[in-house]
Write a protein that holds these residues in place. Structure first.
Motif: not given
Length: 255
Positions: A41, A43-46, A70, A136, A138, A144, A248, A250
């Motif tokens: 994936h 990086t996931l940003t919230i 994201d 989320v 992906s 996720i 962030t 990872t």
């Protein structure tokens, strides 16, 4: 008379400072690494914002975002009694222009009238999570999930219903931070996002009704408890400034 006047001016300045601290637009950045976060994936940003209450979200806060997240997570108490529904709609519109918004209820949200609130949520395409999960998007095909737990104060929470859904990486969104007491190392949860406490809102000499917001290390993983963005009762804060978080996530790198 001079002493009384000086004391009155000092008190007024102190109140002004507390009002300013309650209306700050502090964006805290948090970088988290997890060994089991799907490397595919990336990086996931919230953007995590909780306890908005009566406040209007400032453009200044949103201009400070380092990038488009994201997903945007509202940690409950989007509104409360007496807040115009159009103010709530405007807040959702601002967030919705940035990305997909998901939220859970807090203990004050029902005061606004759930039928009208849920109508606005639907119109603004905000995903309301009531003991269910949001996946989320992906491209990696990895699942996720953000598991949204309903308000604990009213006994609406059903954590087990969310944890039954298979996921490759799971985040719990729950207004009440006490949800951590229901979690353990076998819960398959790495991060919990909570609000509710306002960090004590007004803290004197380091003491407040609640602990100041921060990241806690738990047996299952991490829990972020936010000071929140708005206020309740009084539009004042002291030593628990208003905040939102840009998170962030990872995979943990091998060194």
């Amino acid at each position: 008379m001079k002493i009384a006047a000086a004391a009155a001016i000092a008190a007024l300045l102190f109140l002004c400072y507390m009002f300013w601290e309650a209306h700050r637009n502090r964006l805290r950045r948090l970088n988290l690494e997890y060994a089991d976060f799907p490397a595919e994936h990336g990086t996931l940003t919230i953007l995590f914002i909780s306890d908005i209450h009566r406040r209007s979200i400032s453009d200044k806060l949103l201009r400070g975002l380092p990038q488009k997240p994201d997903v945007i997570c509202i940690g409950g108490d989007l509104t409360e009694k007496g807040v115009p529904l159009e103010r709530t709609r405007d807040n959702l519109k601002k967030l919705g222009k940035i990305g997909q918004v998901v939220m859970v209820y807090g203990n004050n949200d029902p005061e606004a009238g759930l039928p009208n609130l849920e109508r606005i949520l639907a119109e603004e395409k905000t995903v309301l999570l009531r003991n269910e999960s949001y996946e989320v998007p992906s491209a990696s095909g990895k699942r996720i999930h953000i598991a949204g737990i309903d308000e604990m104060k009213f006994g609406w929470d059903r954590l087990e219903a969310c944890l039954k859904q298979p996921a490759d990486f799971r985040i719990v969104l729950c207004h009440n931070p006490d949800i951590h007491r229901q979690l353990n190392e076998q819960s398959d949860v790495r991060l919990v996002l909570s609000g509710h406490t306002h960090g004590g809102q007004i803290r004197l000499f380091g003491f407040g009704l609640y602990e100041k917001g921060k990241l806690h290390r738990r047996a299952f993983g991490d829990q972020l408890i936010s000071n929140g963005y708005g206020t309740t009762q009084l539009p004042l804060r002291l030593n628990a400034p208003a905040e939102a978080h840009f998170i962030t996530i990872t995979g943990k790198k091998n060194h």
